[in-house]
Motif scaffolding. Structure first.
Motif, short mmCIF file in Angstrom:
data_model
loop_
_atom_site.label_atom_id
_atom_site.label_comp_id
_atom_site.label_asym_id
_atom_site.label_seq_id
_atom_site.Cartn_x
_atom_site.Cartn_y
_atom_site.Cartn_z
N GLU A 1 2.51 29.20 -1.62
CA GLU A 1 3.50 29.83 -0.73
C GLU A 1 4.14 28.81 0.19
O GLU A 1 4.50 29.12 1.34
CB GLU A 1 2.86 30.97 0.07
N GLU A 2 4.27 27.59 -0.29
CA GLU A 2 5.00 26.54 0.42
C GLU A 2 5.31 25.43 -0.58
O GLU A 2 4.61 25.28 -1.58
CB GLU A 2 4.18 25.98 1.59
N PRO A 3 6.34 24.64 -0.32
CA PRO A 3 6.69 23.57 -1.27
C PRO A 3 5.60 22.51 -1.31
O PRO A 3 4.80 22.37 -0.39
CB PRO A 3 8.00 22.99 -0.69
N PHE A 4 5.58 21.74 -2.39
CA PHE A 4 4.63 20.66 -2.51
C PHE A 4 4.93 19.63 -1.42
O PHE A 4 6.09 19.26 -1.20
CB PHE A 4 4.74 20.00 -3.90
N GLN B 1 5.81 16.46 0.74
CA GLN B 1 6.58 15.28 0.36
C GLN B 1 6.22 14.04 1.19
O GLN B 1 6.51 12.92 0.79
CB GLN B 1 8.08 15.58 0.52
N ASN C 1 6.40 11.65 -4.63
CA ASN C 1 7.24 12.76 -4.16
C ASN C 1 8.58 12.69 -4.86
O ASN C 1 8.78 11.86 -5.76
CB ASN C 1 7.38 12.72 -2.63
N LEU D 1 5.65 22.05 -10.20
CA LEU D 1 6.06 22.15 -8.80
C LEU D 1 6.37 23.59 -8.42
O LEU D 1 6.04 24.06 -7.32
CB LEU D 1 7.27 21.25 -8.55
N ALA D 2 7.00 24.32 -9.35
CA ALA D 2 7.30 25.73 -9.08
C ALA D 2 6.02 26.55 -9.00
O ALA D 2 5.88 27.44 -8.14
CB ALA D 2 8.22 26.27 -10.18
N TYR E 1 3.09 25.47 -8.14
CA TYR E 1 2.42 25.14 -6.87
C TYR E 1 3.04 25.92 -5.71
O TYR E 1 2.32 26.50 -4.88
CB TYR E 1 2.51 23.64 -6.60
N GLU E 2 4.37 25.92 -5.66
CA GLU E 2 5.04 26.59 -4.53
C GLU E 2 4.76 28.09 -4.54
O GLU E 2 4.54 28.69 -3.48
CB GLU E 2 6.54 26.34 -4.61
N GLU E 3 4.69 28.67 -5.72
CA GLU E 3 4.41 30.11 -5.80
C GLU E 3 2.97 30.41 -5.37
O GLU E 3 2.72 31.36 -4.62
CB GLU E 3 4.65 30.60 -7.23
N GLU E 4 2.03 29.59 -5.81
CA GLU E 4 0.62 29.86 -5.51
C GLU E 4 0.29 29.50 -4.06
O GLU E 4 -0.45 30.23 -3.39
CB GLU E 4 -0.27 29.03 -6.45
#
Length: 858
Positions: free
Chosen positions: A167-170, A172, A105, A159-160, A162-165
């Protein structure tokens, strides 16, 4: 890797437990990988801290019941990264792929950047993000296609994305990451697709999956040598002692195998750098660990390892993948080194796999352009030009051009073409069809029942399943081991029967308690049988001797003869040929028993069916074509397999059997002059009534008396019956009173019991097996419930009437390990099978005897 002492998880249970020397686990509860890691721990090898989850725990995870993952994470050092690997009972059953670097993380990235460098830390994080996104979060892998950057820039982009696809942050939280990985792998195992795939590999429908959670040895960054690789002490193809494997600096998992172009050799090699030169101390430690595993685990093992700052970590150990050739050599070498006893070496080799040792095979790594599939009727592989008739095959062989004989189905008149061809392909047929039986006898690769291909015999075209057209002269390959037809000429590997094979077979012969004979129709077949240490000939099908060019014409003259005297005159031309055949068989077998089945097929099989062939025959016999055509039509039968053949022919046209008996007895005296006394066994085919045996025994005794008088010499012979009709089994007590032996011909017996044409069943048999109508093709594996009950009745009643009667099986089932088990249980004297299946039968019989002696269920 940090070496801080881990804390024990709380609560600890047999379902979620640290792998220690005393942990309660078995392959049937936690899987083979978990058990192997425990064995490595017991050997005090450098195995990272590992927690094992049982089959039950994983099943509950799939159902939504999660174990205490927080406690599991606390059992590892605080800064450790983790990996999760599958642990099924049998590694061949597969499982979900491993997930590496769990726990990575933003905070760990900062900490690792200080310890191993920012680029290495970014590489670890990026790999985890991509693996987690695709295999755990089930996101579209294409989302990473546009990311060309590496290092920290590539990590930020991933990471960006992932968050876009998502719809939440990776995520941690390491515990949350591990929880989702466990849930994903458990559900993947229990999904429909995965279940069907492992069932296709032989796994039971309810097979369980264990998981192992292991501390990562990073393999990246660091001040000393870091990387990963695999090592084993033998070659997987040959089985010879040779350190093989690969190593890749700055890598994880099995990347060394996946990126061979960048990886290093293990030992010094003129082709490039090696681990032995790069890190000699680590290399020596790996060799020592591998040898310890070999001796203590009693198997050749492949080590998966990681170097972290020059220190060796053993992540896993699996049995070395091995070809059939390597399996034999490895098992024998382990026994010769005193690591396992010879009996265990025998048990480690699959009898079915021996067929691959005896024939050429398509190389395992060769590209395969499959154009059709059928029944794998005779093992081995061969490449040649397509021909569509026996005459074309003979012409091709005369030019030294290998050819593949392509027929809708073969008939006895095709035997010359089969001898000339290097392989056979037929549209119709099953495991006991003519092409299959003759192919196995000749050691000829054969695929039958390729019904999804189109056979246009008139245009001389073969149309592949995908629509491609192949014509006479085009090159194809027949893979009779796997039932495949391939375009072109893939790379082949040659058969090698080395000292290890001979040693294994010697041990098998010492262990087994049932004799193995061969079905051999020609001197060449008999020589092959002797080479494979057959203990005699259990079935010699004499009709195959009549299709040679110089024998076919007198045979046809006999068929067209109008009186017994004319038939005898025609047969007189065949007598010296038959005598020569039998003399040669007896001499090759050197005193071993030879069981000769008298003429069996209907006579119309020797007559031409085409107009051109009938014209040629009319010319040879000096008859009008119309007479020949009428005779051919008159001899036709609605169901030839149930018509005038076998013993029925011997009673209605007795001159044939008289001639064969005389040839056998004269050959007996000729062969006995030069070697051990010969006691021929004469077998009557297709018997269903004791009176048939009585009639023919009287005639054969009369021929024997005549030969004794003419030659002034004595000999003995044994008369027996081929029990291949249901009635022969049911009335075996009556028949046995007139016979020295009963040999069960399970090809015809299966056909008559099921009411199935053995030549046509291949068209629908696969559908029947797939839908569970039959558990196996009954022409491939003996049906012990139906056909087997008839055989058991025949054995019991035959033995009741004649205690010293010899009992055997001579159908193609005789070479099948599962069928041999049944024959042993009935107390049969021997099994007989195609020459190339003799080693298979010898090993299978040995394994059955060993299991019995060890008290295991056979």
């Amino acid at each position: 890797m940090t070496h801080a002492a881990p804390q024990k998880p709380a609560p600890d249970s047999p379902d979620v437990t640290i792998i220690t020397a005393t942990s309660p686990m078995t392959p049937s509860s936690h899987g083979g990988r978990a058990k192997c890691l425990q064995r490595l721990v017991r050997l005090d090898l450098p195995v990272p801290h590992t927690v094992a989850l049982s089959f039950d725990a994983v099943h509950r995870i799939a159902a939504g019941e999660m174990p205490d993952v927080d406690a599991m994470v606390r059992s590892f050092p605080e800064t450790a990264l983790l990996c999760v690997r599958p642990s099924s009972e049998d590694p061949d059953w597969g499982g979900p792929g491993a997930i590496l670097n769990i726990g990575m993380n933003d905070a760990r990235f900062v900490e690792l950047s200080d310890r191993i460098g920012a680029e290495a830390a970014a590489s670890l994080y990026l790999r985890f993000v991509q693996g987690y996104a695709v295999h755990v979060a089930r996101l579209d892998p294409d989302m990473f296609d546009d990311i060309e950057e590496v290092g920290q820039t590539g990590l930020s982009a991933a990471l960006a994305a992932y968050e876009e696809e998502a719809e939440e942050p990776f995520p941690q939280d390491p515990a949350e990451q591990l929880r989702e990985v466990l849930r994903s792998m458990a559900r993947a195992w229990e999904g429909t697709t995965a279940r069907l795939l492992r069932q296709a590999r032989g796994a039971p429908a309810d097979a369980g999956l264990g998981l192992v959670v292991q501390e990562m040895a990073l393999g990246l960054g660091g001040k000393g040598e870091c990387g990963s690789g695999v090592l084993q002490l033998v070659d997987s193809v040959t089985g010879l002692r040779q350190i093989t494997g690969r190593y890749l600096s700055q890598s994880q998992g099995r990347e060394a195998l996946e990126r061979k172009g960048q990886s290093l050799y293990l030992t010094r090699d003129p082709r490039g750098p090696s681990l032995e030169e790069l890190a000699p101390e680590a290399f020596e430690a790996l060799k020592a660990h591998a040898e310890v595993m070999r001796r203590r685990l009693r198997a050749e093992m492949q080590i998966e390892f990681t170097l972290e700052n020059g220190h060796v970590h053993i992540l896993d150990g699996v049995r070395v993948a091995r070809s059939p050739r390597a399996a034999v050599r490895i098992a024998v070498r382990l026994a010769e080194d005193g690591i396992i006893p010879p009996q265990e070496a025998l048990m480690r080799v699959d009898p079915h796999s021996l067929s691959e040792l005896l024939h050429r095979q398509v190389a395992p790594d060769a590209p395969r352009d499959v154009i059709g599939m059928g029944i794998a009727a005779s093992p081995g592989a061969a490449t040649g030009k397509i021909v569509f008739s026996a005459n074309e095959a003979q012409a091709s062989a005369a030019r030294d051009e290998p050819c593949i004989l392509v027929r809708r189905e073969t008939a006895p008149e095709d035997i010359r073409g089969m001898h000339a061809a290097v392989a056979v392909l037929t549209e119709r047929g099953g495991m006991t069809s003519h092409a299959a039986v003759i192919g196995r006898g000749l050691g000829l690769p054969c695929v039958v029942g390729a019904a999804r291909m189109k056979f246009n015999m008139r245009r001389k075209q073969l149309v592949a399943e995908d629509g491609r057209t192949f014509r006479a002269g085009d090159v194809i390959t027949i893979d009779g081991t796997h039932g495949a037809v391939l375009a072109g000429a893939p790379e082949m590997i040659e058969p090698v029967l080395d000292d290890s094979f001979q040693t294994l077979m010697t041990w098998a012969d010492e262990a087994r308690d049932i004799a193995v004979r061969a079905n051999a129709d020609t001197p060449a077949d008999a020589a092959t049988a002797r080479n494979f240490a057959a203990e005699g000939i259990g079935l010699c099908r004499t009709e195959h001797m009549f299709f040679e060019e110089d024998r076919l014409t007198p045979m046809r003259e006999m068929i067209f003869a109008d009186s017994p005297q004319d038939r005898e005159a025609a047969l007189a031309m065949l007598l010296p040929m038959q005598r020569k055949d039998f003399t040669e068989l007896f001499r090759i077998m050197e005193g071993l028993p030879v069981c000769i089945r008298l003429f069996d097929p209907p006579l119309h099989e020797f007559l031409p069916t085409s107009r051109a062939g009938q014209r040629d025959l009319a010319e040879a016999l000096d008859l009008p074509v119309s007479d020949v055509t009428r005779r051919v039509e008159a001899m036709g039968e609605y169901n030839p397999m149930l018509g005038m053949r076998g013993v029925r022919l011997g009673i209605t046209v007795p001159e044939i059997y008289d001639m064969q008996a005389r040839a056998i007895f004269e050959a007996t005296l000729d062969a006995s002059r030069d070697g051990a006394p010969v006691v021929p066994e004469i077998m009557l085919p297709l018997v269903s009534a004791k009176r048939e045996v009585e009639i023919l025994r009287t005639r054969i005794d009369a021929v024997a008396a005549a030969v004794r008088a003419e030659r002034g010499a004595e000999f003995t012979y044994r008369l027996g019956v081929m029990a291949e009709t249901p009635r022969a089994c049911l009335r075996a007590d009556e028949i046995a009173q007139h016979a020295h032996f009963l040999s069960f011909g399970t090809n015809d017996l299966t056909q008559m019991t099921y009411g199935l044409s053995r030549d046509d069943a291949g068209r629908f048999m696969s559908a029947y097996v797939q839908q569970g109508v039959f558990s196996e093709d009954p022409f491939h594996v003996l049906d012990v419930d139906g056909v087997g009950e008839l055989v058991a009745i025949g054995v019991a009643r035959g033995r009741q009437a004649r205690r010293d009667i010899t009992l055997s099986i001579c159908g193609e089932h005789g070479g099948n390990p599962e069928s041999i088990q049944f024959c042993r249980a009935l107390g049969m004297t021997y099994v007989s099978c195609s020459p190339f299946r003799v080693p298979v039968a010898r090993l299978a019989a040995a394994q059955l005897a060993i299991r019995d002696r060890l008290g295991e269920n056979v």
